[in-house]
Motif scaffolding. Structure first.
Motif, short mmCIF file in Angstrom:
data_model
loop_
_atom_site.label_atom_id
_atom_site.label_comp_id
_atom_site.label_asym_id
_atom_site.label_seq_id
_atom_site.Cartn_x
_atom_site.Cartn_y
_atom_site.Cartn_z
N LEU A 1 0.88 -1.17 0.00
CA LEU A 1 0.00 0.00 0.00
C LEU A 1 0.92 1.22 0.00
CD1 LEU A 1 -3.06 0.92 0.32
CD2 LEU A 1 -2.48 1.26 2.73
N ALA A 2 0.97 1.90 -1.13
CA ALA A 2 1.95 2.98 -1.29
C ALA A 2 1.29 4.33 -1.01
CB ALA A 2 2.50 2.97 -2.72
N ARG A 3 1.91 5.10 -0.15
CA ARG A 3 1.44 6.47 0.07
C ARG A 3 1.90 7.31 -1.13
NH1 ARG A 3 -0.39 9.52 4.71
NH2 ARG A 3 -0.34 11.67 3.98
N VAL A 4 0.99 8.07 -1.73
CA VAL A 4 1.32 8.74 -3.00
C VAL A 4 1.02 10.24 -2.90
CG1 VAL A 4 1.15 6.70 -4.50
CG2 VAL A 4 -0.93 7.94 -3.89
N ASP A 5 1.90 10.94 -2.18
CA ASP A 5 1.66 12.36 -1.93
C ASP A 5 1.73 13.22 -3.19
OD1 ASP A 5 1.32 11.75 0.71
OD2 ASP A 5 3.33 12.36 1.35
N ARG A 6 2.62 12.87 -4.13
CA ARG A 6 2.72 13.67 -5.36
C ARG A 6 1.43 13.59 -6.15
NH1 ARG A 6 6.60 12.57 -9.55
NH2 ARG A 6 6.23 14.72 -10.17
N LEU A 7 0.85 12.39 -6.18
CA LEU A 7 -0.42 12.23 -6.89
C LEU A 7 -1.54 12.94 -6.12
CD1 LEU A 7 -1.88 10.77 -9.26
CD2 LEU A 7 -2.32 8.89 -7.68
N GLY A 8 -1.54 12.76 -4.80
CA GLY A 8 -2.59 13.36 -3.97
C GLY A 8 -2.62 14.88 -4.09
N ALA A 9 -1.43 15.49 -4.18
CA ALA A 9 -1.38 16.96 -4.25
C ALA A 9 -2.15 17.48 -5.45
CB ALA A 9 0.08 17.41 -4.31
N GLY A 10 -2.08 16.78 -6.55
CA GLY A 10 -2.79 17.21 -7.76
C GLY A 10 -4.29 17.00 -7.69
N LEU A 11 -4.73 16.20 -6.72
CA LEU A 11 -6.15 15.88 -6.60
C LEU A 11 -6.79 16.57 -5.39
CD1 LEU A 11 -5.83 12.05 -7.27
CD2 LEU A 11 -6.90 13.71 -8.81
N GLY A 12 -5.98 17.37 -4.68
CA GLY A 12 -6.51 18.03 -3.48
C GLY A 12 -6.74 17.07 -2.35
N LEU A 13 -5.92 16.03 -2.27
CA LEU A 13 -6.07 15.03 -1.21
C LEU A 13 -4.74 14.87 -0.46
CD1 LEU A 13 -8.08 12.34 -3.20
CD2 LEU A 13 -8.97 13.77 -1.33
N ALA A 14 -4.79 15.07 0.85
CA ALA A 14 -3.56 15.02 1.64
C ALA A 14 -3.22 13.61 2.12
CB ALA A 14 -3.71 15.95 2.85
N ASN A 15 -4.16 12.71 1.98
CA ASN A 15 -3.95 11.33 2.47
C ASN A 15 -4.43 10.34 1.42
OD1 ASN A 15 -3.14 11.95 5.36
ND2 ASN A 15 -5.14 12.99 5.24
N LEU A 16 -3.55 10.06 0.47
CA LEU A 16 -3.93 9.18 -0.63
C LEU A 16 -2.94 8.02 -0.73
CD1 LEU A 16 -5.82 8.76 -3.12
CD2 LEU A 16 -4.16 10.08 -4.46
N TRP A 17 -3.48 6.83 -0.94
CA TRP A 17 -2.66 5.64 -1.09
C TRP A 17 -3.09 4.88 -2.34
CZ3 TRP A 17 -4.44 7.37 3.58
CH2 TRP A 17 -3.52 7.49 4.64
N VAL A 18 -2.16 4.08 -2.87
CA VAL A 18 -2.50 3.15 -3.95
C VAL A 18 -2.17 1.74 -3.48
CG1 VAL A 18 -2.00 2.35 -6.29
CG2 VAL A 18 -2.09 4.80 -5.81
N LYS A 19 -3.15 0.87 -3.51
CA LYS A 19 -2.93 -0.55 -3.22
C LYS A 19 -2.53 -1.20 -4.54
CE LYS A 19 -3.59 -4.45 -0.77
NZ LYS A 19 -2.53 -4.89 0.17
N ASN A 20 -1.27 -1.61 -4.60
CA ASN A 20 -0.72 -2.04 -5.89
C ASN A 20 -0.85 -3.55 -6.09
OD1 ASN A 20 0.60 -2.32 -8.27
ND2 ASN A 20 2.59 -1.57 -7.53
N ASP A 21 -2.04 -3.97 -6.52
CA ASP A 21 -2.27 -5.40 -6.66
C ASP A 21 -1.74 -5.98 -7.97
OD1 ASP A 21 -3.46 -6.13 -4.16
OD2 ASP A 21 -4.67 -7.58 -5.28
N GLY A 22 -1.14 -5.11 -8.79
CA GLY A 22 -0.43 -5.63 -9.95
C GLY A 22 0.80 -6.43 -9.56
N LEU A 23 1.18 -6.34 -8.28
CA LEU A 23 2.37 -7.06 -7.82
C LEU A 23 2.05 -8.47 -7.30
CD1 LEU A 23 4.45 -4.18 -6.24
CD2 LEU A 23 4.54 -5.16 -8.53
N ASN A 24 0.87 -8.95 -7.58
CA ASN A 24 0.57 -10.37 -7.32
C ASN A 24 1.32 -11.25 -8.33
OD1 ASN A 24 -1.40 -10.99 -5.11
ND2 ASN A 24 -2.52 -9.33 -6.11
N PRO A 25 1.42 -12.56 -8.07
CA PRO A 25 2.27 -13.42 -8.93
C PRO A 25 1.95 -13.34 -10.42
CG PRO A 25 1.60 -14.61 -6.98
CD PRO A 25 0.88 -13.30 -6.92
N SER A 26 0.67 -13.36 -10.81
CA SER A 26 0.38 -13.28 -12.24
C SER A 26 0.10 -11.84 -12.67
CB SER A 26 -0.81 -14.17 -12.61
OG SER A 26 -2.03 -13.51 -12.38
N GLY A 27 0.23 -10.91 -11.75
CA GLY A 27 0.10 -9.50 -12.09
C GLY A 27 -1.28 -8.91 -11.92
N SER A 28 -2.16 -9.59 -11.18
CA SER A 28 -3.46 -8.96 -10.93
C SER A 28 -4.09 -9.44 -9.64
CB SER A 28 -4.44 -9.19 -12.09
OG SER A 28 -5.16 -10.39 -11.93
#
Ligand SMILES: [Zn+2]
Length: 404
Positions: free
Chosen positions: A82-109
């Protein structure tokens, strides 16, 4: 594992674990391929037992798992960052934004989570063949997990599925049957196959443990946020099963008394594949007329879990919205360039929806704690972003040839 029974999400009737396999026998009689599933079952655990013994300091996630650990496949699935993504959040007006990166599962999803549990169930039942229809990711996931156990996988997939996904399935050793038609045609054919010729059907929502598998993404989000419920989780929606799975995670936690509220679920669909969005906003179900979206993983005429997805949105005081393919591909580029996370178009659909929401009157407040669920890896479909970007031409290997 905690003891559980199945309950029909339509009529409420409960069944012992081995009394049913797919849909509620009563409500499922009205189901035929081509309409949203009726009588989808949900696993109902002994929440009192979980409440009495769940330990945040040493969480035993098997308490929420519907198949005994002894049958679990050996390949590790889930526990994605679960990655905290402040650079992305700043552009969306959100101070607390995360991305759950499930592409990192074994088959990629994220679909690996559902396949993991269904393969475990097949092993418990002593069934050696698992059958699925998929737009691509669920089939890759099934083939991947089956490869770790030696279980046979038979997969029906639309012939237009992205090549990387087809390569994955074949390489993992599955029997792959490309179908001349849509995902919905493949879905129907797979149901006919298991009804007539046997095997365990892994179709999404049709087998109730697909929802249970996907709920682990929600459980992880809660744990990774320090056992706090986010204010909103943004999910791209095709069949509505990932949305249903994330909802089930928080429903289970609430039933066990571990949380006191649900996160708002924000479901985002592609404009041409919008059956659930229209169902939520109008109360009336109708198929998507022509689901031509470039986000192949969420391209569906008749979402199998339309009823469950609508309930999840309403139950969580959430909302749905739609985005164009251009907005999806732009979001894919923004996500990659501002977070380092390369997700496939379907995964980026969630960000496209969040960006649209933040630009309008219903925007989330700046302090809202928001999670974007990135459902699949971008390398699964490298053709899609090429519609928007260009690879620079080659130069002579001389410093003087560079204008940089
Ligand atoms: Zn029922």
């Amino acid at each position: 594992m905690t003891p559980f029974s199945y309950r029909c999400t339509d009529c409420g009737k409960t069944y012992a674990r081995d009394e049913v396999r797919y849909l509620c026998p009563a409500c499922g009689q009205g189901y035929r391929p081509g309409i949203p599933l009726l009588g989808v079952l949900e696993a109902v655990f002994d929440y009192g037992a979980i409440a009495a013994s769940f330990d945040r300091a040493a969480p035993d996630w098997n308490q929420f798992c519907a198949v005994e650990q002894a049958f679990h496949p050996p390949i590790p699935v889930g526990s994605t960052p679960l990655a905290r993504v402040d650079r992305l959040g700043a552009g969306l007006g959100l101070a607390n934004l995360w991305v759950k990166n499930d592409g990192l599962n074994p088959s990629g999803s994220l679909k690996d989570r559902a396949s993991f549990l269904v393969v475990a169930e097949a092993r418990r039942l002593g069934i050696e063949l698992i059958v699925a229809a998929s737009t691509g990711n669920a089939a890759s996931a099934l083939a991947c997990v089956c490869a770790s156990t030696g279980t046979r996988a038979l997969i029906f997939v639309p012939e237009k599925a992205p090549k990387a996904k087809l390569v994955q399935m074949v390489l993992y050793g599955a029997t792959v049957v490309p179908v001349k038609g849509t995902y919905d045609d493949a879905f129907r054919l797979s149901l006919e196959y298991t009804a007539e010729r046997g095997g365990l059907n892994r179709n999404t929502a049709y087998h109730p443990l697909t929802i249970e598998g996907k709920k682990t993404a929600g459980l992880e989000i809660w744990a990774q946020l320090g056992y706090e419920v986010p204010d909103a989780i943004v999910v791209s929606v095709g069949d509505g099963v990932i949305l249903g799975g994330v909802h089930k995670a928080f429903v289970d936690l609430k039933r066990a008394g571990l949380i006191d509220r649900l996160p708002r679920l924000i479901g985002v669909q592609a404009e041409t594949s919008d059956a659930i969005h229209r169902y939520v906003t109008t109360g009336t179900y109708a198929d998507a007329a022509d689901p031509t979206t470039r986000a192949d993983s969420i391209s569906v005429t008749c979402p199998s879990n339309a009823h469950g997805a609508r309930r999840a949105i309403l139950d969580s005081a959430g909302l749905t919205l739609t985005v164009t393919d251009a907005e999806i591909l732009e979001a894919q580029g923004v996500l990659a360039a501002r977070t380092g996370i390369f997700t496939e178009p379907a995964g980026a659909t969630a960000l496209a929806g969040l960006a649209k929401l933040q630009a309008g009157p219903d925007r989330l407040t700046p302090e809202s704690r928001v999670v974007i669920l990135a459902t699949g890896h971008g390398l699964k479909d490298v053709e899609a972003p090429l519609a928007r970007i260009a690879i620079p031409p080659a130069v002579e290997p001389k410093l003087g040839a560079l204008t940089l």
